[in-house]
Design a protein around this motif. Structure first.
Motif, mmCIF file in Angstrom:
data_model
loop_
_atom_site.group_PDB
_atom_site.id
_atom_site.type_symbol
_atom_site.label_atom_id
_atom_site.label_comp_id
_atom_site.label_asym_id
_atom_site.label_seq_id
_atom_site.Cartn_x
_atom_site.Cartn_y
_atom_site.Cartn_z
ATOM 1 N N ALA A 163 -15.477 -6.157 -9.268
ATOM 2 C CA ALA A 163 -16.354 -5.195 -8.762
ATOM 3 C C ALA A 163 -17.763 -5.592 -9.125
ATOM 4 N N PRO A 164 -18.731 -4.799 -8.328
ATOM 5 C CA PRO A 164 -20.135 -5.258 -8.566
ATOM 6 C C PRO A 164 -20.569 -5.177 -10.163
ATOM 7 N N LYS A 165 -20.035 -4.380 -10.959
ATOM 8 C CA LYS A 165 -20.214 -4.106 -12.413
ATOM 9 C C LYS A 165 -19.865 -5.668 -13.153
ATOM 10 N N ASP A 166 -18.965 -6.634 -12.441
ATOM 11 C CA ASP A 166 -18.621 -7.669 -13.215
ATOM 12 C C ASP A 166 -19.861 -8.678 -13.144
ATOM 13 N N PHE A 167 -20.802 -8.492 -12.184
ATOM 14 C CA PHE A 167 -22.140 -9.507 -12.138
ATOM 15 C C PHE A 167 -23.146 -8.945 -12.643
ATOM 16 N N GLN A 168 -23.331 -7.772 -13.340
ATOM 17 C CA GLN A 168 -24.474 -7.028 -13.623
ATOM 18 C C GLN A 168 -24.753 -7.925 -15.103
ATOM 19 N N GLY A 169 -26.281 -8.108 -15.020
ATOM 20 C CA GLY A 169 -26.880 -9.087 -16.239
ATOM 21 C C GLY A 169 -26.609 -10.478 -16.201
ATOM 22 N N LYS A 170 -25.733 -11.036 -15.178
ATOM 23 C CA LYS A 170 -25.286 -12.441 -15.019
ATOM 24 C C LYS A 170 -26.713 -13.270 -14.743
ATOM 25 N N LYS A 171 -26.540 -14.672 -15.114
ATOM 26 C CA LYS A 171 -27.810 -15.367 -14.487
ATOM 27 C C LYS A 171 -26.955 -16.379 -13.447
ATOM 28 N N ILE A 172 -27.504 -16.055 -12.279
ATOM 29 C CA ILE A 172 -26.664 -16.850 -11.218
ATOM 30 C C ILE A 172 -27.881 -17.509 -10.466
ATOM 31 N N LEU A 173 -27.225 -18.739 -10.101
ATOM 32 C CA LEU A 173 -28.010 -19.763 -9.247
ATOM 33 C C LEU A 173 -28.275 -19.231 -7.953
ATOM 34 N N SER A 174 -29.448 -19.109 -7.344
ATOM 35 C CA SER A 174 -29.552 -18.571 -6.102
ATOM 36 C C SER A 174 -30.671 -19.760 -5.270
ATOM 37 N N GLY A 175 -30.151 -19.990 -3.933
ATOM 38 C CA GLY A 175 -30.565 -21.040 -3.285
ATOM 39 C C GLY A 175 -31.852 -20.754 -2.835
ATOM 40 N N GLY A 176 -32.240 -19.708 -2.772
ATOM 41 C CA GLY A 176 -33.536 -19.446 -2.135
ATOM 42 C C GLY A 176 -34.000 -17.787 -1.858
ATOM 43 N N SER A 177 -34.990 -17.320 -1.017
ATOM 44 C CA SER A 177 -35.241 -16.065 -0.999
ATOM 45 C C SER A 177 -34.198 -15.342 -0.400
ATOM 46 N N THR A 178 -33.153 -15.630 0.568
ATOM 47 C CA THR A 178 -32.278 -14.660 1.245
ATOM 48 C C THR A 178 -31.183 -14.343 0.256
ATOM 49 N N MET A 179 -30.977 -15.459 -0.660
ATOM 50 C CA MET A 179 -29.939 -15.383 -1.677
ATOM 51 C C MET A 179 -30.057 -14.545 -2.690
ATOM 52 N N SER A 180 -31.567 -14.839 -3.087
ATOM 53 C CA SER A 180 -32.387 -13.733 -4.233
ATOM 54 C C SER A 180 -32.070 -12.303 -4.158
ATOM 55 N N PHE A 181 -32.359 -12.278 -2.840
ATOM 56 C CA PHE A 181 -32.098 -10.712 -2.298
ATOM 57 C C PHE A 181 -30.865 -10.285 -2.649
ATOM 58 N N ALA A 182 -29.951 -11.136 -2.440
ATOM 59 C CA ALA A 182 -28.211 -10.689 -2.469
ATOM 60 C C ALA A 182 -27.950 -10.435 -4.035
ATOM 61 N N VAL A 183 -28.497 -11.543 -4.778
ATOM 62 C CA VAL A 183 -28.123 -11.610 -6.223
ATOM 63 C C VAL A 183 -28.752 -10.349 -7.023
ATOM 64 N N TYR A 294 -9.917 -14.037 -7.067
ATOM 65 C CA TYR A 294 -9.843 -12.728 -7.099
ATOM 66 C C TYR A 294 -10.035 -12.166 -5.810
ATOM 67 N N THR A 295 -9.153 -11.395 -5.296
ATOM 68 C CA THR A 295 -9.351 -10.620 -4.004
ATOM 69 C C THR A 295 -9.766 -9.328 -4.181
ATOM 70 N N LEU A 296 -11.201 -9.135 -3.543
ATOM 71 C CA LEU A 296 -11.691 -7.745 -3.923
ATOM 72 C C LEU A 296 -10.868 -6.761 -3.048
ATOM 73 N N SER A 297 -10.728 -5.691 -3.524
ATOM 74 C CA SER A 297 -9.749 -4.474 -3.187
ATOM 75 C C SER A 297 -10.760 -3.849 -1.949
ATOM 76 N N ALA A 298 -10.251 -3.273 -1.080
ATOM 77 C CA ALA A 298 -10.851 -2.528 0.174
ATOM 78 C C ALA A 298 -12.117 -1.628 -0.552
ATOM 79 N N SER A 299 -11.842 -0.906 -1.556
ATOM 80 C CA SER A 299 -13.041 0.056 -2.270
ATOM 81 C C SER A 299 -14.072 -1.012 -2.811
ATOM 82 N N ASN A 300 -13.545 -1.751 -3.404
ATOM 83 C CA ASN A 300 -14.699 -2.809 -4.163
ATOM 84 C C ASN A 300 -15.375 -3.679 -3.279
#
Length: 339
Positions: A163-183, A294-300
């Motif tokens: 779920a999205p909560k699993d990414f909160q606070g993580k330091k994630i490499l982003s390739g640039g502007s568009t990816m930074s928005f997503a992260v 991990y396969t995301l459920s439909a709701s997640n």
């Protein structure tokens, strides 16, 4: 007799010279990329493209190939052709948000389901009159070969991804502007650095993970340092578009232009099909290296998409505020996708 022999020898030499003229007159083009030579973007893209061009032009066109960042790095892929260091460059679209923000729309989250679909749509919009085609012309390049990447997944050093909560606070490499928005939309902290530095950064804990295509895992040996990956998310994509210096393109004969365009289209269709099939294959291979999918459920997945939609809207709004025809470009791309 001697005169006849000299004339015959001269005639033979002349005919031999004429026969050899195409190879002697071969135009050598410098082609460059930041990806390593073993990466599928090179083995399935650049190499088949060059072979196709050389054969179709009867040797009139040839290449000096510089992969692995010998002439360019992640951030200057456009500069090397604009400055004359190379005639053809692998444009890293995710790193060119300042100069090619409209083309960046093609790599936003949730747009397209697979590489074949995204490649066809991107080809439609960059060939048709409109903001995409104009952006390439404004940057003085002609697009030859589209190399779209599979939809990005979240790849972490460890931990459960559901779920999205699993990414909160993580330091994630982003390739640039568009990816930074997503992260950012997922509550993570984007860290911008070249993918080539990712292995060491993840190993040392500088980053917790990356948003990246599964097809890029093995070329960068990420299966050695990342053990947790999604397999059905769509957190964006990226593209490397092989493009030629426009001045060089305009000086070429119509025949050579046709060869380059035709080989580009043949290769991009082939590499798109390869990328989709390779992604599926990796999901059966990587678990043997200790990778957990991990396969995301439909709701997640719906929760992810809701957050990512906000990032997409933010990107379009920012472009529009700068005076770019972002909404028109987005509508054009969505129509090309058939969504």
């Amino acid at each position: 007799m001697n005169t006849k022999r000299i004339l015959a020898t001269s005639a033979l030499f002349a005919s031999t010279l004429l026969a050899a003229t195409p190879s002697l007159a071969a135009e050598k083009l410098i082609i460059t990329t930041n990806v390593p030579p073993q990466h599928w973007a090179s083995t399935q893209g650049a190499e088949p493209f060059m072979a196709c061009v050389k054969k179709a032009s009867n040797g009139n066109l040839d290449f000096n190939y510089f992969p692995g960042g010998q002439l360019q790095n992640y951030n200057n892929s456009l500069d090397v052709v604009n400055n004359g260091l190379a005639q053809i460059s692998y444009l890293v679209i995710s790193a060119l948000s300042g100069k090619m923000p409209i083309t960046g729309i093609t790599i936003l989250p949730g747009l397209g389901n697979n590489v074949v679909e995204m490649t066809k749509a991107t080809r439609k919009v960059i060939d048709a009159d409109g903001p995409f085609k104009k952006e390439f012309a404004d940057n003085k390049v002609h697009p030859l070969l589209i190399n779209m990447f599979p939809p990005y997944q979240m790849i972490l050093k460890s931990g459960q991804i559901e779920a999205p909560k699993d990414f909160q606070g993580k330091k994630i490499l982003s390739g640039g502007s568009t990816m930074s928005f997503a992260v950012k939309s997922l509550g993570s902290v984007p860290v911008e650095m070249p993918v080539a530095d990712l292995y060491m950064a993840m190993q040392q804990g500088t980053v917790d993970g990356v948003v990246l295509a599964l097809a890029s895992v093995k070329p960068y040996k990420l299966e050695e340092v990342a053990k947790s990956m999604t397999n059905n998310a769509h957190l964006g994509s990226t593209a490397g578009i092989w493009a030629m210096d426009l001045a060089t393109w305009n000086k070429m004969s119509a025949a050579n232009q046709k060869v380059l365009n035709d080989c580009g289209r043949l290769t991009e269709e082939s590499i798109a099909k390869f990328a989709d099939e390779y992604t599926q294959k990796l999901q059966t291979e990587l678990p043997s290296s200790g990778v957990k999918f991990y396969t995301l459920s439909a709701s997640n997945k719906a929760a992810f998409n809701k957050l990512l939609a906000a990032a997409l809207d933010d990107y379009i709004t920012r472009l529009s505020n700068r005076g770019a025809p972002a909404k028109a470009a987005m509508d054009m791309y969505v129509k090309a996708l058939g969504q």
